[in-house]
Design a protein around this motif. Structure first.
Motif, PDB file in Angstrom:
ATOM      1  N   TRP A 225     -17.088   8.312   7.702  1.00  0.00           N
ATOM      2  CA  TRP A 225     -15.994   9.050   7.052  1.00  0.00           C
ATOM      3  C   TRP A 225     -16.680  10.045   6.095  1.00  0.00           C
ATOM      4  O   TRP A 225     -17.266   9.746   5.218  1.00  0.00           O
ATOM      5  N   TRP A 226     -15.968  11.396   6.180  1.00  0.00           N
ATOM      6  CA  TRP A 226     -16.599  12.279   5.220  1.00  0.00           C
ATOM      7  C   TRP A 226     -16.256  11.925   3.506  1.00  0.00           C
ATOM      8  O   TRP A 226     -16.965  12.541   2.895  1.00  0.00           O
ATOM      9  N   HIS A 227     -15.260  11.114   3.302  1.00  0.00           N
ATOM     10  CA  HIS A 227     -14.973  11.132   2.069  1.00  0.00           C
ATOM     11  C   HIS A 227     -15.533   9.901   1.275  1.00  0.00           C
ATOM     12  O   HIS A 227     -15.197   9.497   0.303  1.00  0.00           O
ATOM     13  N   THR A 228     -16.529   9.104   2.172  1.00  0.00           N
ATOM     14  CA  THR A 228     -16.961   7.773   1.778  1.00  0.00           C
ATOM     15  C   THR A 228     -17.782   7.688   0.217  1.00  0.00           C
ATOM     16  O   THR A 228     -17.269   7.035  -0.502  1.00  0.00           O
ATOM     17  N   THR A 229     -18.363   8.836   0.169  1.00  0.00           N
ATOM     18  CA  THR A 229     -19.290   8.864  -1.041  1.00  0.00           C
ATOM     19  C   THR A 229     -18.404   9.020  -2.266  1.00  0.00           C
ATOM     20  O   THR A 229     -18.475   8.276  -3.301  1.00  0.00           O
ATOM     21  N   ARG A 230     -17.696  10.004  -2.098  1.00  0.00           N
ATOM     22  CA  ARG A 230     -16.661  10.611  -3.312  1.00  0.00           C
ATOM     23  C   ARG A 230     -15.786   9.153  -3.421  1.00  0.00           C
ATOM     24  O   ARG A 230     -15.629   8.879  -4.899  1.00  0.00           O
ATOM     25  N   PHE A 231     -15.094   8.776  -2.442  1.00  0.00           N
ATOM     26  CA  PHE A 231     -14.165   7.521  -2.797  1.00  0.00           C
ATOM     27  C   PHE A 231     -14.908   6.431  -3.254  1.00  0.00           C
ATOM     28  O   PHE A 231     -14.507   5.713  -4.290  1.00  0.00           O
ATOM     29  N   THR A 232     -16.122   6.178  -2.990  1.00  0.00           N
ATOM     30  CA  THR A 232     -16.981   4.926  -3.330  1.00  0.00           C
ATOM     31  C   THR A 232     -17.340   5.168  -4.793  1.00  0.00           C
ATOM     32  O   THR A 232     -16.977   4.366  -5.896  1.00  0.00           O
ATOM     33  N   LEU A 233     -17.855   6.176  -5.147  1.00  0.00           N
ATOM     34  CA  LEU A 233     -18.066   6.485  -6.545  1.00  0.00           C
ATOM     35  C   LEU A 233     -16.877   6.321  -7.614  1.00  0.00           C
ATOM     36  O   LEU A 233     -16.835   5.785  -8.704  1.00  0.00           O
ATOM     37  N   HIS A 234     -15.891   7.005  -7.100  1.00  0.00           N
ATOM     38  CA  HIS A 234     -14.507   6.724  -7.762  1.00  0.00           C
ATOM     39  C   HIS A 234     -14.226   5.445  -8.062  1.00  0.00           C
ATOM     40  O   HIS A 234     -13.422   4.717  -9.234  1.00  0.00           O
ATOM     41  N   LEU A 235     -14.225   4.510  -6.757  1.00  0.00           N
ATOM     42  CA  LEU A 235     -13.950   3.109  -7.043  1.00  0.00           C
ATOM     43  C   LEU A 235     -14.646   2.458  -7.849  1.00  0.00           C
ATOM     44  O   LEU A 235     -14.105   1.672  -8.723  1.00  0.00           O
ATOM     45  N   LEU A 236     -15.884   2.470  -7.980  1.00  0.00           N
ATOM     46  CA  LEU A 236     -17.100   2.098  -8.959  1.00  0.00           C
ATOM     47  C   LEU A 236     -16.598   2.402 -10.372  1.00  0.00           C
ATOM     48  O   LEU A 236     -16.562   1.523 -11.415  1.00  0.00           O
ATOM     49  N   ASN A 237     -16.369   3.600 -10.536  1.00  0.00           N
ATOM     50  CA  ASN A 237     -16.049   3.998 -11.928  1.00  0.00           C
ATOM     51  C   ASN A 237     -14.766   3.400 -12.357  1.00  0.00           C
ATOM     52  O   ASN A 237     -14.773   3.189 -13.713  1.00  0.00           O
ATOM     53  N   ASP A 238     -13.843   3.615 -11.557  1.00  0.00           N
ATOM     54  CA  ASP A 238     -12.431   2.907 -12.043  1.00  0.00           C
ATOM     55  C   ASP A 238     -12.386   1.380 -11.934  1.00  0.00           C
ATOM     56  O   ASP A 238     -11.728   0.686 -12.941  1.00  0.00           O
ATOM     57  N   ALA A 239     -13.297   0.789 -11.388  1.00  0.00           N
ATOM     58  CA  ALA A 239     -13.498  -0.651 -11.433  1.00  0.00           C
ATOM     59  C   ALA A 239     -13.846  -0.781 -12.841  1.00  0.00           C
ATOM     60  O   ALA A 239     -13.654  -2.032 -13.546  1.00  0.00           O
ATOM     61  N   ALA A 240     -14.997  -0.108 -13.225  1.00  0.00           N
ATOM     62  CA  ALA A 240     -15.720  -0.441 -14.581  1.00  0.00           C
ATOM     63  C   ALA A 240     -14.703  -0.278 -15.921  1.00  0.00           C
ATOM     64  O   ALA A 240     -14.716  -0.618 -16.895  1.00  0.00           O
ATOM     65  N   ALA A 241     -13.872   1.085 -15.582  1.00  0.00           N
ATOM     66  CA  ALA A 241     -13.142   1.382 -16.625  1.00  0.00           C
ATOM     67  C   ALA A 241     -11.734   0.727 -16.618  1.00  0.00           C
ATOM     68  O   ALA A 241     -11.307   0.938 -18.098  1.00  0.00           O
ATOM     69  N   ILE A 242     -10.937   0.547 -15.846  1.00  0.00           N
ATOM     70  CA  ILE A 242      -9.758   0.024 -16.030  1.00  0.00           C
ATOM     71  C   ILE A 242      -9.768  -1.360 -16.921  1.00  0.00           C
ATOM     72  O   ILE A 242     -10.618  -2.252 -16.858  1.00  0.00           O
ATOM     73  N   THR A 243      -8.624  -1.325 -17.647  1.00  0.00           N
ATOM     74  CA  THR A 243      -8.628  -2.396 -18.593  1.00  0.00           C
ATOM     75  C   THR A 243      -7.951  -3.622 -17.934  1.00  0.00           C
ATOM     76  O   THR A 243      -7.461  -3.698 -16.976  1.00  0.00           O
ATOM     77  N   ASP A 244      -8.016  -4.830 -18.680  1.00  0.00           N
ATOM     78  CA  ASP A 244      -7.450  -6.117 -18.123  1.00  0.00           C
ATOM     79  C   ASP A 244      -6.008  -5.900 -17.960  1.00  0.00           C
ATOM     80  O   ASP A 244      -5.189  -6.496 -17.177  1.00  0.00           O
ATOM     81  N   GLU A 245      -5.359  -5.318 -19.117  1.00  0.00           N
ATOM     82  CA  GLU A 245      -3.990  -5.122 -19.226  1.00  0.00           C
ATOM     83  C   GLU A 245      -3.563  -4.136 -17.992  1.00  0.00           C
ATOM     84  O   GLU A 245      -2.586  -4.398 -17.527  1.00  0.00           O
ATOM     85  N   GLU A 246      -4.235  -3.066 -17.860  1.00  0.00           N
ATOM     86  CA  GLU A 246      -3.922  -2.146 -16.718  1.00  0.00           C
ATOM     87  C   GLU A 246      -3.931  -3.037 -15.460  1.00  0.00           C
ATOM     88  O   GLU A 246      -3.027  -2.888 -14.617  1.00  0.00           O
ATOM     89  N   LEU A 247      -4.842  -3.979 -15.249  1.00  0.00           N
ATOM     90  CA  LEU A 247      -5.017  -4.715 -13.811  1.00  0.00           C
ATOM     91  C   LEU A 247      -3.811  -5.498 -13.780  1.00  0.00           C
ATOM     92  O   LEU A 247      -3.313  -5.709 -12.773  1.00  0.00           O
ATOM     93  N   GLU A 248      -3.544  -6.108 -15.030  1.00  0.00           N
ATOM     94  CA  GLU A 248      -2.222  -7.209 -14.759  1.00  0.00           C
ATOM     95  C   GLU A 248      -1.030  -6.418 -14.701  1.00  0.00           C
ATOM     96  O   GLU A 248      -0.255  -6.923 -13.850  1.00  0.00           O
TER      97      GLU A 248
END
Length: 209
Positions: A42-65
């Motif tokens: 999939w052409w977008h795998t690298t971009r998608f994955t990097l964004h996913l990793l960054n967001d997983a680290a940055a999102i707050t517990d309150e935002e997840l809730e």
């Protein structure tokens, strides 16, 4: 429990920020649900994955809730972010949502998160889910994903939680026969384990930039 739009709890930005961002014309939630990012073609795998990793680290517990309290797209996305970042403090919340099975599609993401946490407590949650839902041969929910995650945990932990489900003519075989009469495919435990492995190894293999 009724769902609430994140805006009602002061987090109106989270759906646009984390759920509906597009990749190849598809919102993140649908890419996660379809799994195309797990293949390198999939052409977008690298971009998608990097964004996913960054967001997983940055999102707050309150935002997840806030996401977990809304509909399936938001819950699915939140569970993936929780699993990728291994936020084990959400174990009980994820387990309760899995057992409740209130909305479609998100259950497989809960199973991913539990498999990613990788502890005996997670195996017990998955086993409790299968105890509850495998006898319901008229329901096709997230039984395949739950069994795959449990098989992976058994392999990682050296345990045998799944044995009683997969014994010949046991609960798994009976469930497969039951939903087969409803037109669903014949699920094979080893294939469910392989899919859980693919998801978890994807998360293991990528490191944050």
């Amino acid at each position: 429990m009724p769902s609430r739009h994140p805006a009602e709890v002061g987090y109106g930005h989270v759906v646009e920020s984390y759920v509906t961002r597009t990749y190849g014309g598809l919102p993140r939630c649908l890419v996660l649900n379809g799994g195309r990012f797990l293949g390198l073609r999939w052409w977008h795998t690298t971009r998608f994955t990097l964004h996913l990793l960054n967001d997983a680290a940055a999102i707050t517990d309150e935002e997840l809730e806030a996401l977990l309290g809304y509909e399936w797209r938001s819950r699915l996305t939140a569970a993936w972010l929780i699993g990728v970042d291994r936020r084990e403090r959400f174990r009980a919340r994820i387990g309760a949502l899995l057992l409740a099975s209130e909305v479609c599609y998100s259950g497989s993401a809960y199973c991913f998160a539990l498999a990613r946490f990788g502890t005996h407590a997670d195996a017990e949650i998955l086993a409790a889910y299968l105890d509850h839902y495998l006898p319901r041969t008229d329901l096709h929910y997230d039984q395949p994903a739950a069994l795959g995650a449990l098989l992976r945990l058994d392999a990682v932990l050296g345990t045998h939680h799944s044995d009683r489900f997969t014994e010949p003519d046991g609960l798994w075989d009976q469930w497969v026969k039951g939903v087969g009469r409803l037109g669903y495919p014949s699920y094979i435990p080893t294939e469910q384990r392989r899919w859980a492995d693919v998801q978890c190894e994807f998360a293991n293999d990528w490191s944050r930039p």
